[in-house]
Design an enzyme around this catalytic site. Structure first.
Site, mmCIF file in Angstrom:
data_model
loop_
_atom_site.group_PDB
_atom_site.id
_atom_site.type_symbol
_atom_site.label_atom_id
_atom_site.label_comp_id
_atom_site.label_asym_id
_atom_site.label_seq_id
_atom_site.Cartn_x
_atom_site.Cartn_y
_atom_site.Cartn_z
ATOM 1 N N LYS A 32 47.072 -39.518 14.529
ATOM 2 C CA LYS A 32 45.826 -39.610 13.749
ATOM 3 C C LYS A 32 45.348 -38.206 13.435
ATOM 4 O O LYS A 32 45.207 -37.373 14.323
ATOM 5 C CB LYS A 32 44.745 -40.355 14.529
ATOM 6 C CG LYS A 32 43.422 -40.439 13.763
ATOM 7 C CD LYS A 32 42.435 -41.372 14.423
ATOM 8 C CE LYS A 32 41.567 -40.744 15.458
ATOM 9 N NZ LYS A 32 40.534 -39.820 14.919
ATOM 10 N N ASP A 59 42.218 -40.243 9.141
ATOM 11 C CA ASP A 59 40.912 -40.787 9.529
ATOM 12 C C ASP A 59 39.795 -40.008 8.834
ATOM 13 O O ASP A 59 39.171 -39.141 9.432
ATOM 14 C CB ASP A 59 40.819 -40.679 11.066
ATOM 15 C CG ASP A 59 39.512 -41.199 11.637
ATOM 16 O OD1 ASP A 59 38.776 -41.896 10.921
ATOM 17 O OD2 ASP A 59 39.248 -40.901 12.816
ATOM 18 N N LYS A 61 37.358 -41.698 6.810
ATOM 19 C CA LYS A 61 36.174 -42.582 6.719
ATOM 20 C C LYS A 61 35.415 -42.433 5.395
ATOM 21 O O LYS A 61 34.243 -42.031 5.365
ATOM 22 C CB LYS A 61 35.215 -42.322 7.886
ATOM 23 C CG LYS A 61 35.821 -42.553 9.263
ATOM 24 C CD LYS A 61 34.761 -42.464 10.345
ATOM 25 C CE LYS A 61 35.299 -42.638 11.729
ATOM 26 N NZ LYS A 61 36.122 -41.532 12.247
ATOM 27 N N ASP A 64 31.531 -43.818 -0.573
ATOM 28 C CA ASP A 64 30.944 -43.262 -1.801
ATOM 29 C C ASP A 64 30.918 -44.391 -2.834
ATOM 30 O O ASP A 64 31.212 -45.540 -2.502
ATOM 31 C CB ASP A 64 31.782 -42.060 -2.277
ATOM 32 C CG ASP A 64 30.948 -41.048 -3.069
ATOM 33 O OD1 ASP A 64 30.115 -41.486 -3.897
ATOM 34 O OD2 ASP A 64 31.135 -39.837 -2.872
ATOM 35 N N THR A 119 30.342 -46.317 16.799
ATOM 36 C CA THR A 119 29.919 -46.590 18.189
ATOM 37 C C THR A 119 28.812 -45.632 18.623
ATOM 38 O O THR A 119 28.136 -45.884 19.609
ATOM 39 C CB THR A 119 31.111 -46.486 19.162
ATOM 40 O OG1 THR A 119 31.866 -45.323 18.833
ATOM 41 C CG2 THR A 119 32.003 -47.705 19.073
ATOM 42 N N ARG A 211 42.429 -37.442 24.246
ATOM 43 C CA ARG A 211 42.503 -36.536 25.392
ATOM 44 C C ARG A 211 43.357 -37.009 26.563
ATOM 45 O O ARG A 211 43.989 -36.163 27.215
ATOM 46 C CB ARG A 211 41.083 -36.166 25.834
ATOM 47 C CG ARG A 211 40.415 -35.217 24.825
ATOM 48 C CD ARG A 211 38.935 -35.241 24.909
ATOM 49 N NE ARG A 211 38.384 -36.535 24.499
ATOM 50 C CZ ARG A 211 37.103 -36.843 24.527
ATOM 51 N NH1 ARG A 211 36.232 -35.949 24.964
ATOM 52 N NH2 ARG A 211 36.683 -38.021 24.113
HETATM 53 O O1 C5P Z 1 40.030 -38.221 23.205
HETATM 54 P P1 C5P Z 1 39.733 -39.672 22.952
HETATM 55 O O2 C5P Z 1 40.803 -40.619 23.491
HETATM 56 O O3 C5P Z 1 38.339 -40.080 23.381
HETATM 57 O O4 C5P Z 1 39.809 -39.776 21.366
HETATM 58 C C1 C5P Z 1 39.484 -40.942 20.669
HETATM 59 C C2 C5P Z 1 39.620 -40.722 19.192
HETATM 60 O O5 C5P Z 1 39.133 -41.884 18.517
HETATM 61 C C3 C5P Z 1 38.823 -39.546 18.647
HETATM 62 O O6 C5P Z 1 39.541 -39.011 17.529
HETATM 63 C C4 C5P Z 1 37.530 -40.189 18.192
HETATM 64 O O7 C5P Z 1 36.913 -39.478 17.168
HETATM 65 C C5 C5P Z 1 38.033 -41.546 17.701
HETATM 66 N N1 C5P Z 1 37.026 -42.613 17.716
HETATM 67 C C6 C5P Z 1 36.343 -43.000 18.857
HETATM 68 N N2 C5P Z 1 35.430 -44.012 18.804
HETATM 69 C C7 C5P Z 1 35.173 -44.625 17.646
HETATM 70 C C8 C5P Z 1 35.839 -44.267 16.482
HETATM 71 C C9 C5P Z 1 36.776 -43.232 16.556
HETATM 72 O O8 C5P Z 1 36.594 -42.464 19.928
HETATM 73 N N3 C5P Z 1 34.316 -45.629 17.631
#
Ligand code: C5P
Length: 232
Positions: A32, A59, A61, A64, A119, A211
């Site tokens: 992603k 990603d 999003k 518009d 979220t 992460r």
């Molecule tokens: O590092 P981590 O596993 O928390 O990363 C989750 C990824 O998913 C990040 O790129 C974050 O921006 C994305 N994301 C999220 N929650 C959402 C939508 C997208 O954590 N509701």
């Protein structure tokens, strides 16, 4: 469409993302690319990662007016990404225009996934600032149904919502779920999390994992553990 683990490559530069991807000698993970990397490096980052053989979820999003989204989606489609997304809040007019823009001359197109309510938006703010006077769970499901009715392929949602999205929109409607952590791992800033094995059980189609893989001592081992738990 198979279940897969998508690695959130939230890096600030091409150099950082290539240092990370170079660790993978055998697998070519689905990655992603988010706004930070795309805005820093431009479309060439997509072409370069594609050339290395990875599938890409771009990603960005989009949100518009329909005509602008349609033309922008045509550009993203020409980059040959595998999945992209938009805000369902742009309404069905914007979503159907996006699909038109994405569809290539040969009829193929990347998967198109909707974001419902972020979220980070809580019910109180949604009701008081956005004047949406419904419980947030209902709003999320209504937006998912709008996306389905507009012909989109799925939604981004919490793994906790994946089951109910499938109940309301059908099992073929894709659930792409971030918020995944190993049972023995750091939760970090995520609030409601699930393990890859739990996400599999509840029916997520794709998990987005950042992460727990990118910050692991051994990212390849962490990726393999995710795949083993989720895809099995
Ligand atoms: O590092 P981590 O596993 O928390 O990363 C989750 C990824 O998913 C990040 O790129 C974050 O921006 C994305 N994301 C999220 N929650 C959402 C939508 C997208 O954590 N509701």
């Amino acid at each position: 469409m198979g279940k897969d683990v998508i690695i959130a490559c939230d890096f600030a530069s091409a150099e950082a993302v290539f240092n990370f991807l170079d660790k993978f000698k055998e697998e070519k993970p689905f990655v992603k690319i988010g706004m930070e990397l795309f805005y820093a490096e431009g479309p060439s980052i997509v072409r370069q990662i594609k050339e290395r053989g990875h599938k890409i979820f771009l990603d960005l999003k989009l949100h518009d007016i329909p005509n602008t989204v349609k033309k922008s989606m045509a550009v993203l489609s020409s980059l040959d990404v595998d999945m992209c997304n938009l805000h369902a809040a742009g309404t069905s007019a914007m979503m159907t225009a996006a699909l038109e823009g994405l569809t290539r001359a040969d009829g193929t197109r990347p998967l198109l996934i909707a974001v419902t309510q972020l979220t980070s938006t809580d019910e109180e703010r949604m009701q008081k600032e956005l004047l949406i006077d419904f419980p947030i769970g209902e709003v999320v499901m209504k937006y998912a149904e709008n996306a389905k009715a507009s012909g989109l392929d799925g939604v981004v949602c919490s793994p906790l919502e994946a089951g109910i999205v499938h109940d309301r929109c059908g099992k073929d409607f894709l659930t792409v779920t971030p918020g995944v952590r190993f049972a023995d791992g750091d939760v970090g800033d995520q609030k409601r999390v699930m393990t890859p094995a739990e996400a599999k059980k509840i029916g997520s189609d794709y998990i987005v994992v950042g992460r727990p893989i990118t910050a692991a001592d051994d990212p390849v081992a962490a990726y393999r553990r995710c795949v083993a738990e989720f895809v099995g």
